[in-house]
Design a protein around this motif. Structure first.
Motif, mmCIF file in Angstrom:
data_model
loop_
_atom_site.group_PDB
_atom_site.id
_atom_site.type_symbol
_atom_site.label_atom_id
_atom_site.label_comp_id
_atom_site.label_asym_id
_atom_site.label_seq_id
_atom_site.Cartn_x
_atom_site.Cartn_y
_atom_site.Cartn_z
ATOM 1 N N GLY A 289 0.827 -1.219 0.000
ATOM 2 C CA GLY A 289 0.000 0.000 0.000
ATOM 3 C C GLY A 289 0.853 1.257 0.000
ATOM 4 N N ASN A 290 1.867 1.292 -0.834
ATOM 5 C CA ASN A 290 2.892 2.317 -0.734
ATOM 6 C C ASN A 290 3.219 2.883 -2.117
ATOM 7 O OD1 ASN A 290 6.372 2.274 0.367
ATOM 8 N ND2 ASN A 290 4.872 3.876 0.456
ATOM 9 N N ASN A 291 2.800 4.127 -2.348
ATOM 10 C CA ASN A 291 3.069 4.775 -3.631
ATOM 11 C C ASN A 291 4.417 5.485 -3.551
ATOM 12 O OD1 ASN A 291 3.032 6.149 -6.047
ATOM 13 N ND2 ASN A 291 1.355 7.521 -5.479
ATOM 14 N N MET A 292 5.452 4.668 -3.541
ATOM 15 C CA MET A 292 6.804 5.172 -3.280
ATOM 16 C C MET A 292 7.296 6.137 -4.361
ATOM 17 S SD MET A 292 9.748 2.562 -2.196
ATOM 18 C CE MET A 292 11.269 3.205 -1.506
ATOM 19 N N ALA A 293 6.846 5.944 -5.611
ATOM 20 C CA ALA A 293 7.309 6.813 -6.693
ATOM 21 C C ALA A 293 6.920 8.271 -6.438
ATOM 22 C CB ALA A 293 6.748 6.351 -8.027
ATOM 23 N N GLU A 294 5.845 8.489 -5.711
ATOM 24 C CA GLU A 294 5.447 9.860 -5.396
ATOM 25 C C GLU A 294 5.825 10.282 -3.980
ATOM 26 O OE1 GLU A 294 2.062 11.997 -7.040
ATOM 27 O OE2 GLU A 294 1.150 10.036 -7.383
ATOM 28 N N MET A 295 5.801 9.338 -3.035
ATOM 29 C CA MET A 295 5.970 9.726 -1.630
ATOM 30 C C MET A 295 7.416 9.667 -1.157
ATOM 31 S SD MET A 295 3.098 10.554 -1.562
ATOM 32 C CE MET A 295 1.747 10.172 -2.638
ATOM 33 N N HIS A 296 8.188 8.742 -1.699
ATOM 34 C CA HIS A 296 9.618 8.658 -1.368
ATOM 35 C C HIS A 296 10.399 8.507 -2.672
ATOM 36 C CE1 HIS A 296 7.629 7.614 2.433
ATOM 37 N NE2 HIS A 296 8.653 8.209 2.976
ATOM 38 N N PRO A 297 10.264 9.512 -3.558
ATOM 39 C CA PRO A 297 10.769 9.363 -4.930
ATOM 40 C C PRO A 297 12.273 9.106 -5.011
ATOM 41 C CG PRO A 297 10.061 11.622 -4.512
ATOM 42 C CD PRO A 297 9.604 10.809 -3.350
ATOM 43 N N VAL A 298 13.044 9.716 -4.141
ATOM 44 C CA VAL A 298 14.495 9.543 -4.228
ATOM 45 C C VAL A 298 14.881 8.106 -3.850
ATOM 46 C CG1 VAL A 298 16.689 10.278 -3.239
ATOM 47 C CG2 VAL A 298 14.994 11.983 -3.922
ATOM 48 N N LEU A 299 14.196 7.556 -2.866
ATOM 49 C CA LEU A 299 14.474 6.163 -2.497
ATOM 50 C C LEU A 299 13.985 5.219 -3.590
ATOM 51 C CD1 LEU A 299 13.570 6.215 1.304
ATOM 52 C CD2 LEU A 299 15.798 6.539 0.219
ATOM 53 N N PHE A 300 12.843 5.550 -4.175
ATOM 54 C CA PHE A 300 12.317 4.714 -5.252
ATOM 55 C C PHE A 300 13.290 4.714 -6.435
ATOM 56 C CE2 PHE A 300 9.157 3.656 -8.670
ATOM 57 C CZ PHE A 300 8.838 2.404 -8.182
ATOM 58 N N SER A 301 13.913 5.855 -6.695
ATOM 59 C CA SER A 301 14.895 5.911 -7.773
ATOM 60 C C SER A 301 16.105 5.030 -7.468
ATOM 61 C CB SER A 301 15.345 7.357 -8.021
ATOM 62 O OG SER A 301 14.413 7.987 -8.871
ATOM 63 N N ARG A 302 16.422 4.883 -6.188
ATOM 64 C CA ARG A 302 17.518 3.952 -5.842
ATOM 65 C C ARG A 302 17.121 2.516 -6.188
ATOM 66 N NH1 ARG A 302 20.517 5.567 -0.159
ATOM 67 N NH2 ARG A 302 21.419 3.490 -0.427
ATOM 68 N N ILE A 303 15.844 2.176 -5.971
ATOM 69 C CA ILE A 303 15.372 0.828 -6.337
ATOM 70 C C ILE A 303 15.387 0.677 -7.865
ATOM 71 C CG2 ILE A 303 13.439 -0.790 -6.270
ATOM 72 C CD1 ILE A 303 12.609 0.383 -3.612
ATOM 73 N N LEU A 304 14.934 1.704 -8.582
ATOM 74 C CA LEU A 304 14.910 1.633 -10.051
ATOM 75 C C LEU A 304 16.329 1.460 -10.603
ATOM 76 C CD1 LEU A 304 12.288 4.374 -11.051
ATOM 77 C CD2 LEU A 304 11.972 1.893 -10.925
ATOM 78 N N GLU A 305 17.274 2.152 -9.980
ATOM 79 C CA GLU A 305 18.670 2.046 -10.405
ATOM 80 C C GLU A 305 19.184 0.618 -10.158
ATOM 81 O OE1 GLU A 305 20.261 4.074 -12.096
ATOM 82 O OE2 GLU A 305 22.390 3.664 -11.821
ATOM 83 N N ARG A 306 18.807 0.054 -9.030
ATOM 84 C CA ARG A 306 19.179 -1.330 -8.709
ATOM 85 C C ARG A 306 18.629 -2.266 -9.789
ATOM 86 N NH1 ARG A 306 21.849 -5.748 -6.869
ATOM 87 N NH2 ARG A 306 20.512 -7.297 -5.905
ATOM 88 N N ARG A 307 17.359 -2.069 -10.155
ATOM 89 C CA ARG A 307 16.751 -2.968 -11.140
ATOM 90 C C ARG A 307 17.352 -2.764 -12.526
ATOM 91 N NH1 ARG A 307 10.412 -2.844 -12.475
ATOM 92 N NH2 ARG A 307 11.065 -0.796 -13.219
ATOM 93 N N ARG A 308 17.694 -1.516 -12.844
ATOM 94 C CA ARG A 308 18.287 -1.230 -14.156
ATOM 95 C C ARG A 308 19.592 -2.015 -14.339
ATOM 96 N NH1 ARG A 308 21.778 2.271 -16.600
ATOM 97 N NH2 ARG A 308 22.529 3.134 -14.649
ATOM 98 N N LYS A 309 20.328 -2.133 -13.242
ATOM 99 C CA LYS A 309 21.624 -2.809 -13.320
ATOM 100 C C LYS A 309 21.517 -4.312 -13.090
ATOM 101 C CE LYS A 309 24.369 1.130 -11.777
ATOM 102 N NZ LYS A 309 24.905 1.774 -10.570
ATOM 103 N N SER A 310 20.398 -4.790 -12.567
ATOM 104 C CA SER A 310 20.271 -6.201 -12.196
ATOM 105 C C SER A 310 18.920 -6.709 -12.664
ATOM 106 C CB SER A 310 20.376 -6.357 -10.680
ATOM 107 O OG SER A 310 21.371 -5.514 -10.159
ATOM 108 N N SER A 311 18.929 -7.406 -13.787
ATOM 109 C CA SER A 311 17.680 -7.749 -14.471
ATOM 110 C C SER A 311 16.750 -8.631 -13.644
ATOM 111 C CB SER A 311 18.007 -8.447 -15.789
ATOM 112 O OG SER A 311 18.801 -9.588 -15.507
ATOM 113 N N TRP A 312 17.281 -9.319 -12.644
ATOM 114 C CA TRP A 312 16.447 -10.237 -11.887
ATOM 115 C C TRP A 312 15.631 -9.541 -10.797
ATOM 116 C CZ3 TRP A 312 21.750 -9.841 -11.514
ATOM 117 C CH2 TRP A 312 22.243 -9.373 -10.290
ATOM 118 N N VAL A 313 15.911 -8.288 -10.569
ATOM 119 C CA VAL A 313 15.220 -7.580 -9.492
ATOM 120 C C VAL A 313 13.756 -7.334 -9.860
ATOM 121 C CG1 VAL A 313 15.082 -5.359 -8.279
ATOM 122 C CG2 VAL A 313 17.282 -6.511 -8.543
ATOM 123 N N LYS A 314 12.868 -7.580 -8.900
ATOM 124 C CA LYS A 314 11.430 -7.412 -9.150
ATOM 125 C C LYS A 314 10.815 -6.449 -8.134
ATOM 126 C CE LYS A 314 10.929 -10.572 -12.425
ATOM 127 N NZ LYS A 314 11.617 -9.967 -13.564
#
Lengths: 854, 179
Positions: A289-314
């Motif tokens: 229940g967490n809209n992280m892209a809007e509420m914690h955008p900088v942390l969400f970008s850290r997750i997106l960066e992790r996934r960009r570099k590691s294809s298995w991340v979900k």
């Protein structure tokens, strides 16, 4: 059905040639719709890919009647919208927008943007963002005593140089036109300018006479996680150590209290064991229940960066509406409001059934308990609840879970059986690190404490906790909800560093550090936020001092609490930076300094304490909240509480405060260390921070050979608790008369009640008003269209808002969403003031409403 | 922060700049500079803040931004889409937000924003100018200095030389000095 891709173009004809050009354009190949108004023509091109339309554009531009061309839109049709209506609507809106100025920003007269050329004289200093709980490092550029720019601090490990749009617009929050610059006293019903001495003398004498006539507990203080650590500490010390009342509360009760009680009941100590480093190491990120892209955008970008570099991340998004987060997620799992409890138990059921439980971990580090159920919802005045925990065996727990088969859970939650099984596999998969993330969806929940407990259960069952890349991480919403409210303890019943006023040992320790008689410190818990404002409405509480928050926007069921001001008896002091709905009701308003107009420290979500210096002067006579507290303290005869010997006030109070946490796993570094660095995560022992609490080799409090130890849970011998907590429905459920769920929340561009962000032109312009979002199918069946004014009614109030469909988010069928940032349109007249009986945190996410065309 | 080390880096930067003084830059006229500033001001609170979005976008389509901005699609004369200077950052709307709806009156705010630098530093008249802004988030120089939609005042006259930082070095005084 494949979705149409189209572009729309606004073409302006040379004067008088509109008709001629329109005729030519309608014959052009590739153009599907044209719509003309005078010399302006909206042209819509359908394109398989936008690139194909370039040739058509160039043909249009080359036509001799054309004066200018502007691209208005390029993109796909919204899901479910027919091709024809999409193309038509593009044409209509392109014309409509251009008629009113082509979408450009309208600045009112005399509001020209001012810039000064960069001469290299700007001085840059480190500071911390003062919006959400992420704690981004910010470099502030100051010239001629004013902030002229900010940039993300590349040396700060939290954000590594990146900010969000609010962070980038921090400079503007200081310079809104209506900053409060002088104290105001209400005289003859109107707030009128006064001197500081007049205002402070009046407040002090009101406090004295109220205590004399009605007792200490007739006064209270209400702050927030926007208090700096030292400000919160000073407020706590004055009220709990000096005046002798426990009535100190904070807005964090409305936002983080369930997280606190969740941590305390499971681990015996508040705040996360993991940290942001998990973002670079996790494999599966589950968002509850967490809209992280809007509420914690900088942390969400850290997750997106992790996934960009590691294809298995979900990334898995469990929610009640499709948000910006959903659009980045690998999997979206829609869930019926409030049924997350059933889903978490359903996953636990499958972990046991599939033999995915880490038995050795459970054996060594876990104990099991159950508590009371059917607790009620806290709606009535004077409601009380105290849980009665009881130990249970693992077999008892398995028997409790028997009720949560995938089939039953599917019926409750609306999630397919196979999806529940898949999710349980992800949690149980020994080869993948799992990070669970949540914020208000879980905390603002009438069973919020339970839901926090249930997420911890999943990590405790699988041993995926306090481990690089694995663990639960409770996100926070205010810059120092952790550092100030939770660590200092500026809420009822608390003293600093996980200590309590009800514990004689803890009171003794506080009395010693403060140099006050132990009898000064109250031993009975004061009023929690909802009880405090109910007492104010009843007239039992006579005086409240509000600092850095805006309760008459944020309290649920506003009408119930605004009654406090009908008799004219309640005396409310409000310290703030701009006029708000709360200052409008105040007896005295004190103008405050904000952000880098004062020095301070904040503590963020990952236990990081960060310091900044004062970099600019506040406007007019504005003074910081700490100074205000000290001045009142002096007038009440408690000036001694704020004497710091040779040390400056800030450093002196901080050094005193940190004595509470030393040696008990809550150790902070010295003030001078924080001045030098980009923050450290506590416990800080011998100058070294702790990334994963309770983990041997990381946390110095864990004994050698233990591996992992929940050492703060003394009652259980250092074990964490798995709780058997059932699913129970929310206090109000949609019915025939009120058929929709109402969920409230934030948007990326605005923070909390908009007091600051609504003063910044770029942020105000991005989202200028509250709105209602609903599912397009529901809109259709109710005869509503995007842009309609819609009346929303609950059993408590009603309001009218413009309808948005298929924009920022799409709620699931049967539910609507309204943001709360807009003080001109207060959704909290509609919400219900039910709360979690353990945490006393209200449920802003679930009540029943109906909608109709206004 | 190790200030002396920073200083020596800076002097090396200046030395390198002086040694590699090969490029010539077209002088910028006052008019084109004023126009550059006006263009940038329209979209920003201050230099370095993320520009606002001057057009519609599909709020439900995650790829709607990069459809045009990844390669700098020329969407019509006078309206080429600038290339994203930081292609690995995926959440565009985290920083870039739409401008006000027509007719919305914005709040008054007296912020004085930091503007453009008055000019880039050169070791001598023939030396390549040092980069006068932070490089962070602007990995792709071409997006402002060579690609479609770039302003003539800051457009390079030698776009074919792709290794910009060979001659134009970062000005370390822009980075982390604590005053």
């Amino acid at each position: 059905m494949s979705r149409t891709h189209a572009s729309s173009l606004l073409v302006t004809a040379l004067p008088g040639l509109g008709g001629q050009l329109a005729a030519r354009l309608s014959g052009e190949p590739g153009i599907v719709v044209t719509r003309t108004e005078g010399d302006r023509i909206a042209v819509v091109l359908e394109t398989a890919a936008a690139h194909n339309s370039v040739a058509t554009y160039q043909r249009i531009v080359d036509l001799q009647e054309v004066e200018t061309t502007n691209v208005a839109y390029t993109g796909l049709a919204p899901e479910g919208m027919s091709r024809r209506s999409f193309l038509e609507s593009l044409a209509v809106t392109t014309l409509a927008l251009s008629a009113a100025g082509g979408g450009s920003q309208v600045q009112a007269a005399g509001k020209e943007k001012k810039w000064i050329p960069d001469s290299g004289a700007t001085k840059w200093n480190k500071t911390v963002c003062r919006f959400c709980g992420t704690g981004c490092g910010v470099m502030a550029g100051v010239e001629d005593g004013k902030v002229v720019a900010v940039r993300g601090d590349e040396l700060n490990p939290v954000n590594k140089g990146l900010l969000c749009v609010k962070g980038y617009h921090l400079p503007g929050i200081l310079y809104g036109k209506d900053r409060l610059t002088t104290p105001l006293i209400r005289r003859n019903g109107k707030l009128q300018p006064a001197t500081w001495d007049e205002a402070l003398d009046l407040i002090a004498s009101k406090m004295k006479t109220t205590v004399e006539k009605h007792g200490k507990n007739a006064i209270g203080m209400y702050g927030s996680g926007q208090w700096t650590i030292v400000e919160g500490y000073a407020a706590l010390k004055l009220f709990k150590g000096g005046i002798g009342t426990d009535n100190v509360e904070a807005n964090a009760r409305l936002c983080m209290a369930s997280a606190v009680t969740g941590f305390m009941t499971t681990f015996g100590s508040d705040e996360p064991m993991g940290c942001y480093d998990d973002f670079e190491h996790g494999d599966t990120f589950v968002l509850w229940g967490n809209n992280m892209a809007e509420m914690h955008p900088v942390l969400f970008s850290r997750i997106l960066e992790r996934r960009r570099k590691s294809s298995w991340v979900k990334i898995i998004d469990i929610g009640t509406r499709r948000t910006r987060t959903t659009r980045f997620a690998d999997q979206y799992i829609p869930i019926k409001p409030g049924t997350d409890l059933a889903l978490a138990n359903g996953i636990a059921h499958l972990l046991v059934k599939n033999d995915a439980v880490d038995k050795a971990f459970v054996e060594e580090h876990v104990t099991l308990k159950k508590g009371l159920t059917q607790m009620g919802y806290g709606l009535e005045d004077g409601y009380q609840f105290k849980d009665k925990p009881e130990s249970i065996s693992f077999d008892d727990y398995v028997a409790f879970l028997a009720d949560y088969t995938p089939e039953k859970v599917s019926a409750t939650t609306g999630i397919p059986v196979s999806t529940i099984q898949e999710l349980a596999k992800k949690y149980g998969d020994k080869s993948r690190g799992v990070v669970s993330l949540w914020c208000m969806g879980v905390n603002q929940h009438s069973r919020g404490t339970w839901m926090n407990n249930l997420i911890y259960n999943l990590h405790l069952l699988t041993g995926k906790i306090s481990k690089k890349g694995s663990g639960p991480l409770s996100l926070t919403g205010q810059p120092s909800a952790c550092g100030t409210v939770r660590e200092v303890g500026t809420v009822a019943a608390r003293l600093p560093a996980d200590t309590f006023i009800t514990n004689p040992e803890h009171r003794k320790k506080a009395a010693e550090i403060w140099g006050v008689p132990v009898e000064n410190i109250p031993d009975k818990p004061g009023l929690h936020t909802i009880a405090m404002f109910r007492a104010l409405a009843r007239g039992d509480l006579k005086f409240v001092w509000v600092q850095c928050t805006n309760p008459f926007v944020t309290l649920p069921n506003q009408a119930r609490y605004r009654k406090a001001f009908e008799s004219g008896e309640a005396f409310m002091v409000v310290s703030d930076v701009y006029p708000t709905e709360t200052t409008a009701l105040a007896s005295v308003v004190l103008p405050s300094s904000m952000w880098i107009e004062k020095e301070g420290l904040f503590g963020n979500t990952e236990r990081r304490t960060q310091q900044w210096n004062k970099l600019v002067e506040p406007p007019g006579q504005a003074r910081d909240d700490l100074w205000q507290i000290v001045e009142i303290g002096k007038r009440l005869g408690h000036g001694k509480l704020f004497e710091t010997g040779d040390l400056p006030l800030h450093e002196g109070l901080f050094e005193e405060y940190r004595k509470f946490g030393l040696g008990i796993g809550k150790d902070l570094a010295s003030y001078s260390q924080y001045v030098e660095n980009r923050g450290l995560r506590w416990p800080v022992v011998n100058g070294v921070e702790t990334r994963w609490r309770y983990r041997e080799g990381e946390d110095p409090y864990v004994a050698e050979g233990k591996g992992i130890e929940f050492y703060k849970n003394k009652k259980t011998g250092g074990r964490a608790v798995i709780w058997a907590r059932p699913y129970e429905p929310p206090a109000e459920i949609p019915d025939k008369d009120y058929p929709f769920w109402l969920t409230t929340g934030r948007v990326l561009e605005h923070w909390h009640t908009g007091t600051m962000t609504r003063r910044v032109p770029e942020l105000f312009g991005a989202v200028d008003s509250a709105y209602i979002e609903m599912n397009p199918e529901d809109a259709l069946t109710h005869g509503l269209e995007a842009g309609n004014q819609v009346r929303i009614k609950s059993r408590r109030g009603e309001m009218v808002l413009p309808l948005k469909l298929r924009e920022r988010s799409i709620p699931e069928k049967g539910s609507v969403f309204i943001p709360f940032f807009d003080e001109t349109k207060l959704v909290n007249y509609l919400t219900l003031d039910s709360f979690c009986p353990i945490s006393k945190e209200p449920d802003y996410k679930k009540c029943a409403v109906r909608v109709e065309k206004a | 922060m190790n200030l002396p080390a920073m200083k020596s880096r800076e002097s090396i930067a200046v030395l390198v700049a002086a040694m590699l003084s090969l490029a010539l830059v077209t002088p910028v006229t006052a008019e084109s500079r004023a126009d550059l500033e006006a263009t940038r001001k329209a979209a920003r609170a201050y230099e370095g803040s993320p520009p606002t979005i001057p057009h519609w976008y599909d709020p439900l389509d995650q790829s709607s931004c990069i459809t045009c901005h990844s390669e700098g699609l020329d969407v019509g004369y006078g309206r080429p889409a600038p290339i994203v200077p930081h292609p690995t950052w995926l959440a565009c709307l985290q920083c870039h937000v739409n401008r006000a709806e027509p007719g919305v009156e914005l709040p008054e705010n007296s912020l004085t924003g930091l503007g453009l630098t008055s000019g880039a530093h050169r070791a001598h008249s023939e030396a390549p100018p040092v980069v006068p802004h932070r490089v962070y988030g602007r990995d792709n120089c071409a997006s402002c200095h060579a690609g479609p939609g770039t302003h003539e005042a800051i457009r390079t006259d030698h776009p074919e030389r792709q290794h910009c930082l060979q001659c134009h070095v970062a000005d370390t005084t822009m980075e982390y000095h604590m005053h």
